[in-house]
Write a protein that holds these residues in place. Structure first.
Motif, PDB file in Angstrom:
ATOM      1  N   PRO A  35       0.817  -1.219   0.000  1.00  0.00           N
ATOM      2  CA  PRO A  35       0.000   0.000   0.000  1.00  0.00           C
ATOM      3  C   PRO A  35       0.853   1.273   0.000  1.00  0.00           C
ATOM      4  O   PRO A  35       1.943   1.300   0.587  1.00  0.00           O
ATOM      5  CB  PRO A  35      -0.795  -0.089   1.305  1.00  0.00           C
ATOM      6  N   GLU A  36       0.340   2.305  -0.652  1.00  0.00           N
ATOM      7  CA  GLU A  36       1.012   3.600  -0.636  1.00  0.00           C
ATOM      8  C   GLU A  36       1.157   4.112   0.794  1.00  0.00           C
ATOM      9  O   GLU A  36       2.141   4.774   1.125  1.00  0.00           O
ATOM     10  CB  GLU A  36       0.234   4.617  -1.468  1.00  0.00           C
ATOM     11  N   ARG A  37       0.185   3.812   1.624  1.00  0.00           N
ATOM     12  CA  ARG A  37       0.219   4.270   3.016  1.00  0.00           C
ATOM     13  C   ARG A  37       1.457   3.735   3.744  1.00  0.00           C
ATOM     14  O   ARG A  37       2.027   4.434   4.597  1.00  0.00           O
ATOM     15  CB  ARG A  37      -1.061   3.831   3.745  1.00  0.00           C
ATOM     16  N   THR A  38       1.898   2.528   3.425  1.00  0.00           N
ATOM     17  CA  THR A  38       3.099   1.967   4.038  1.00  0.00           C
ATOM     18  C   THR A  38       4.309   2.822   3.686  1.00  0.00           C
ATOM     19  O   THR A  38       5.143   3.122   4.552  1.00  0.00           O
ATOM     20  CB  THR A  38       3.323   0.513   3.579  1.00  0.00           C
ATOM     21  N   LEU A  39       4.409   3.245   2.431  1.00  0.00           N
ATOM     22  CA  LEU A  39       5.518   4.112   2.026  1.00  0.00           C
ATOM     23  C   LEU A  39       5.470   5.444   2.768  1.00  0.00           C
ATOM     24  O   LEU A  39       6.511   5.966   3.187  1.00  0.00           O
ATOM     25  CB  LEU A  39       5.479   4.338   0.514  1.00  0.00           C
ATOM     26  N   GLU A  40       4.275   5.979   2.957  1.00  0.00           N
ATOM     27  CA  GLU A  40       4.124   7.227   3.709  1.00  0.00           C
ATOM     28  C   GLU A  40       4.584   7.040   5.151  1.00  0.00           C
ATOM     29  O   GLU A  40       5.299   7.884   5.706  1.00  0.00           O
ATOM     30  CB  GLU A  40       2.674   7.694   3.667  1.00  0.00           C
ATOM     31  N   ASP A  41       4.170   5.927   5.762  1.00  0.00           N
ATOM     32  CA  ASP A  41       4.586   5.640   7.144  1.00  0.00           C
ATOM     33  C   ASP A  41       6.092   5.493   7.238  1.00  0.00           C
ATOM     34  O   ASP A  41       6.718   5.994   8.176  1.00  0.00           O
ATOM     35  CB  ASP A  41       3.909   4.370   7.667  1.00  0.00           C
ATOM     36  N   TRP A  42       6.684   4.785   6.279  1.00  0.00           N
ATOM     37  CA  TRP A  42       8.141   4.609   6.284  1.00  0.00           C
ATOM     38  C   TRP A  42       8.865   5.951   6.177  1.00  0.00           C
ATOM     39  O   TRP A  42       9.884   6.152   6.821  1.00  0.00           O
ATOM     40  CB  TRP A  42       8.577   3.709   5.140  1.00  0.00           C
ATOM     41  N   ARG A  43       8.340   6.873   5.350  1.00  0.00           N
ATOM     42  CA  ARG A  43       8.980   8.195   5.252  1.00  0.00           C
ATOM     43  C   ARG A  43       8.919   8.920   6.582  1.00  0.00           C
ATOM     44  O   ARG A  43       9.897   9.530   7.007  1.00  0.00           O
ATOM     45  CB  ARG A  43       8.317   9.031   4.150  1.00  0.00           C
ATOM     46  N   PRO A  50      15.280   5.254   0.324  1.00  0.00           N
ATOM     47  CA  PRO A  50      15.587   6.687   0.182  1.00  0.00           C
ATOM     48  C   PRO A  50      14.634   7.350  -0.809  1.00  0.00           C
ATOM     49  O   PRO A  50      14.215   6.726  -1.781  1.00  0.00           O
ATOM     50  CB  PRO A  50      17.014   6.694  -0.367  1.00  0.00           C
ATOM     51  N   TYR A  51      14.318   8.604  -0.548  1.00  0.00           N
ATOM     52  CA  TYR A  51      13.429   9.347  -1.438  1.00  0.00           C
ATOM     53  C   TYR A  51      13.946  10.758  -1.624  1.00  0.00           C
ATOM     54  O   TYR A  51      14.822  11.220  -0.893  1.00  0.00           O
ATOM     55  CB  TYR A  51      11.991   9.360  -0.902  1.00  0.00           C
ATOM     56  N   ILE A  52      13.400  11.428  -2.604  1.00  0.00           N
ATOM     57  CA  ILE A  52      13.789  12.798  -2.937  1.00  0.00           C
ATOM     58  C   ILE A  52      12.534  13.659  -2.876  1.00  0.00           C
ATOM     59  O   ILE A  52      11.484  13.258  -3.377  1.00  0.00           O
ATOM     60  CB  ILE A  52      14.388  12.853  -4.355  1.00  0.00           C
ATOM     61  N   LYS A  53      12.648  14.824  -2.250  1.00  0.00           N
ATOM     62  CA  LYS A  53      11.536  15.778  -2.232  1.00  0.00           C
ATOM     63  C   LYS A  53      11.841  16.880  -3.234  1.00  0.00           C
ATOM     64  O   LYS A  53      12.880  17.519  -3.175  1.00  0.00           O
ATOM     65  CB  LYS A  53      11.380  16.399  -0.843  1.00  0.00           C
ATOM     66  N   LEU A  54      10.944  17.060  -4.181  1.00  0.00           N
ATOM     67  CA  LEU A  54      11.041  18.139  -5.160  1.00  0.00           C
ATOM     68  C   LEU A  54       9.835  19.036  -4.924  1.00  0.00           C
ATOM     69  O   LEU A  54       8.757  18.782  -5.457  1.00  0.00           O
ATOM     70  CB  LEU A  54      11.031  17.570  -6.581  1.00  0.00           C
ATOM     71  N   GLY A  55      10.019  20.031  -4.083  1.00  0.00           N
ATOM     72  CA  GLY A  55       8.873  20.828  -3.654  1.00  0.00           C
ATOM     73  C   GLY A  55       7.981  19.937  -2.813  1.00  0.00           C
ATOM     74  O   GLY A  55       8.412  19.367  -1.829  1.00  0.00           O
ATOM     75  N   ARG A  56       6.731  19.784  -3.230  1.00  0.00           N
ATOM     76  CA  ARG A  56       5.801  18.901  -2.517  1.00  0.00           C
ATOM     77  C   ARG A  56       5.805  17.486  -3.066  1.00  0.00           C
ATOM     78  O   ARG A  56       5.147  16.615  -2.530  1.00  0.00           O
ATOM     79  CB  ARG A  56       4.383  19.473  -2.608  1.00  0.00           C
ATOM     80  N   LEU A  57       6.516  17.264  -4.158  1.00  0.00           N
ATOM     81  CA  LEU A  57       6.519  15.958  -4.812  1.00  0.00           C
ATOM     82  C   LEU A  57       7.570  15.036  -4.201  1.00  0.00           C
ATOM     83  O   LEU A  57       8.690  15.452  -3.920  1.00  0.00           O
ATOM     84  CB  LEU A  57       6.802  16.109  -6.307  1.00  0.00           C
ATOM     85  N   VAL A  58       7.206  13.783  -4.014  1.00  0.00           N
ATOM     86  CA  VAL A  58       8.120  12.751  -3.521  1.00  0.00           C
ATOM     87  C   VAL A  58       8.444  11.843  -4.693  1.00  0.00           C
ATOM     88  O   VAL A  58       7.552  11.380  -5.398  1.00  0.00           O
ATOM     89  CB  VAL A  58       7.480  11.937  -2.375  1.00  0.00           C
ATOM     90  N   ARG A  59       9.733  11.596  -4.885  1.00  0.00           N
ATOM     91  CA  ARG A  59      10.171  10.691  -5.946  1.00  0.00           C
ATOM     92  C   ARG A  59      11.209   9.728  -5.377  1.00  0.00           C
ATOM     93  O   ARG A  59      11.937  10.051  -4.447  1.00  0.00           O
ATOM     94  CB  ARG A  59      10.793  11.457  -7.126  1.00  0.00           C
ATOM     95  N   TYR A  60      11.243   8.548  -5.977  1.00  0.00           N
ATOM     96  CA  TYR A  60      12.178   7.505  -5.566  1.00  0.00           C
ATOM     97  C   TYR A  60      13.084   7.166  -6.744  1.00  0.00           C
ATOM     98  O   TYR A  60      12.591   6.827  -7.820  1.00  0.00           O
ATOM     99  CB  TYR A  60      11.415   6.240  -5.148  1.00  0.00           C
ATOM    100  N   ASP A  61      14.393   7.244  -6.537  1.00  0.00           N
ATOM    101  CA  ASP A  61      15.356   6.848  -7.566  1.00  0.00           C
ATOM    102  C   ASP A  61      15.362   5.324  -7.635  1.00  0.00           C
ATOM    103  O   ASP A  61      15.530   4.650  -6.615  1.00  0.00           O
ATOM    104  CB  ASP A  61      16.742   7.377  -7.197  1.00  0.00           C
TER     105      ASP A  61
END
Length: 75
Positions: A35-43, A50-61
């Motif tokens: 679930p997307e919610r799991t990724l949100e909890d992990w953040r 690891p993730y990247i914040k571009l303004g309000r956008l979250v991206r994963y390499d």
């Protein structure tokens, strides 16, 4: 079901990729089949890939995610 994009990523050879590819939260949740919610909890807990914040956008390499997955492999 995985999108064609996710299937393509799974078949990529890490040694031949020259340009970084970034996934949205939805694409990563499809790739990892969680679930997307799991990724949100992990953040929030700073325990997931690891993730990247571009303004309000979250991206994963993609390469960062694949490295993180390999590091969490058991057996």
């Amino acid at each position: 079901m995985l999108t064609a994009f996710a299937v393509h990523l799974l078949g990529m050879d890490a040694t031949t990729q020259t340009t970084p590819s970034f996934l949205t939260q939805r694409e990563l949740s499809e790739l990892l089949r969680m679930p997307e919610r799991t990724l949100e909890d992990w953040r929030l807990m700073q325990t997931g890939p690891p993730y990247i914040k571009l303004g309000r956008l979250v991206r994963y390499d993609v390469q960062d995610v694949l490295t993180w997955v390999r590091e969490h492999r058991h057996g």
